[in-house]
Design an enzyme around this catalytic site. Structure first.
Site, PDB file in Angstrom:
ATOM      1  N   LYS A 227       0.622  -1.403   0.376  1.00 20.29           N
ATOM      2  CA  LYS A 227      -0.212   0.157   0.125  1.00 20.29           C
ATOM      3  C   LYS A 227       0.822   1.041  -0.161  1.00 20.29           C
ATOM      4  CE  LYS A 227      -4.221  -1.681   1.558  1.00 20.29           C
ATOM      5  NZ  LYS A 227      -5.322  -1.246   1.993  1.00 20.29           N
TER       6      LYS A 227
ATOM      7  N   ARG B 247      -3.891  -9.724   4.414  1.00 18.76           N
ATOM      8  CA  ARG B 247      -4.339  -9.946   2.750  1.00 18.76           C
ATOM      9  C   ARG B 247      -2.634  -9.660   1.369  1.00 18.76           C
ATOM     10  NH1 ARG B 247      -7.003  -6.623  -0.865  1.00 18.76           N
ATOM     11  NH2 ARG B 247      -8.345  -7.315  -2.245  1.00 18.76           N
TER      12      ARG B 247
END
Length: 288
Positions: free
Chosen positions: A224, A258
């Site tokens: 991210k 995840r």
């Protein structure tokens, strides 16, 4: 640890979240996905990615047909056309999760074998709870401020961790009021979703406060922007930062990770479990 964050049977598999972390692989059938930029949009590529993730140790496979980020409209029918064939391909390989914010899509994929609905909108449509209630599926309730596919520039928080925790408690209460059971609920603080890098770092540092809500905690951290901005690394060079964040989040209470890079995350997670005394080594030979 709450009774609601301990042992669960999910998709026919048993997970003891008091001493086990599930590896959740990401497979997106979208041309505009955050990380893979459409690499698995073609059905054959998506099926290939599902099989590779399972062979590399994924416990869960999260299948998405519409990204959260702003972009063109995708109808529910098109979303189902994208995800259902991949659900079918993944059915016997791992726990199947579907990343969707539409109740009608959730209801249909559950009928086809999905064991987890990953709702990044945080029950923006309360009918999502109705779609999961009365089934054996799990519901991931994720914090976000904006509706999916819309911009939300410069989000502001007085205390991001407290506000995220309050949001999640409120949405859990909503789900329970509509018939979802305690043992169906998973929470996700939503790293980077309507949050800047400082917000995501603060959330990670205080992740134990989110875990204390008492439900299994999913952390969607992989590659991210808060990792990229912290390290000054482009998206394809964030694996080391991702693995550091995964291990740190485990130690703060996260129990489902995840990730894009399954094999590397699997090794980091299983090694951490062993050092915590949660699992035995695969074999013993050295100095035996």
């Amino acid at each position: 640890m709450s009774e609601f964050s301990g042992t669960r049977i999910i998709g026919g598999r048993t997970f003891d979240f008091s001493r086990q972390v599930a590896v959740m692989a990401i497979v997106n059938r979208t041309p505009d996905s955050f990380h893979d930029k459409g690499r698995t949009f073609a059905l054959d590529k998506a099926v290939e990615a599902v099989r590779a993730a399972a062979s590399e140790g994924a416990d869960w496979i999260d299948i998405g047909g519409v990204p959260f980020a702003p972009g063109p409209e995708v109808s529910a029918a098109e979303e189902l056309d994208r995800v259902l064939p991949v659900v079918e391909a993944a059915r016997d390989l791992a726990v199947i999760s579907v990343d969707t914010f539409r109740p009608e899509v959730a209801a249909e994929v559950i009928r086809h074998g999905a064991a987890v609905i990953n709702d990044t909108s945080g029950l923006r449509d309360p009918a999502m709870a109705d779609a999961v209630a009365g089934t054996d599926a799990q519901l991931v309730i994720c914090h976000s401020l904006a509706a999916p596919r819309t911009l939300y520039p410069s989000p502001q928080y007085r205390d991001v961790t407290i506000e995220v925790a309050d949001f999640l408690r409120e949405k859990v209460a909503l789900a329970l009021s509509r018939g979802v059971r305690h043992d169906q609920i998973i929470i996700d603080p939503g790293h980077d979703l309507n949050k800047n890098t400082l917000h995501s770092l603060e959330l990670t540092r205080r992740l134990d406060e989110i875990a204390a809500i008492g439900y299994p905690l999913l952390a969607a951290l992989s590659n991210k922007d808060f990792i990229g901005e912290t390290l000054d690394r482009p998206q394809q060079e964030r694996l080391a930062g991702t693995l550091a964040t995964v291990v740190f989040s485990m130690l703060r209470g996260a129990r489902i990770m995840r990730v894009h890079d399954v094999r590397a995350a699997y090794d980091a997670i299983r090694m951490t479990e062993a050092m915590l005394g949660w699992r035995e080594p695969a074999y013993l030979k050295h100095n035996i």
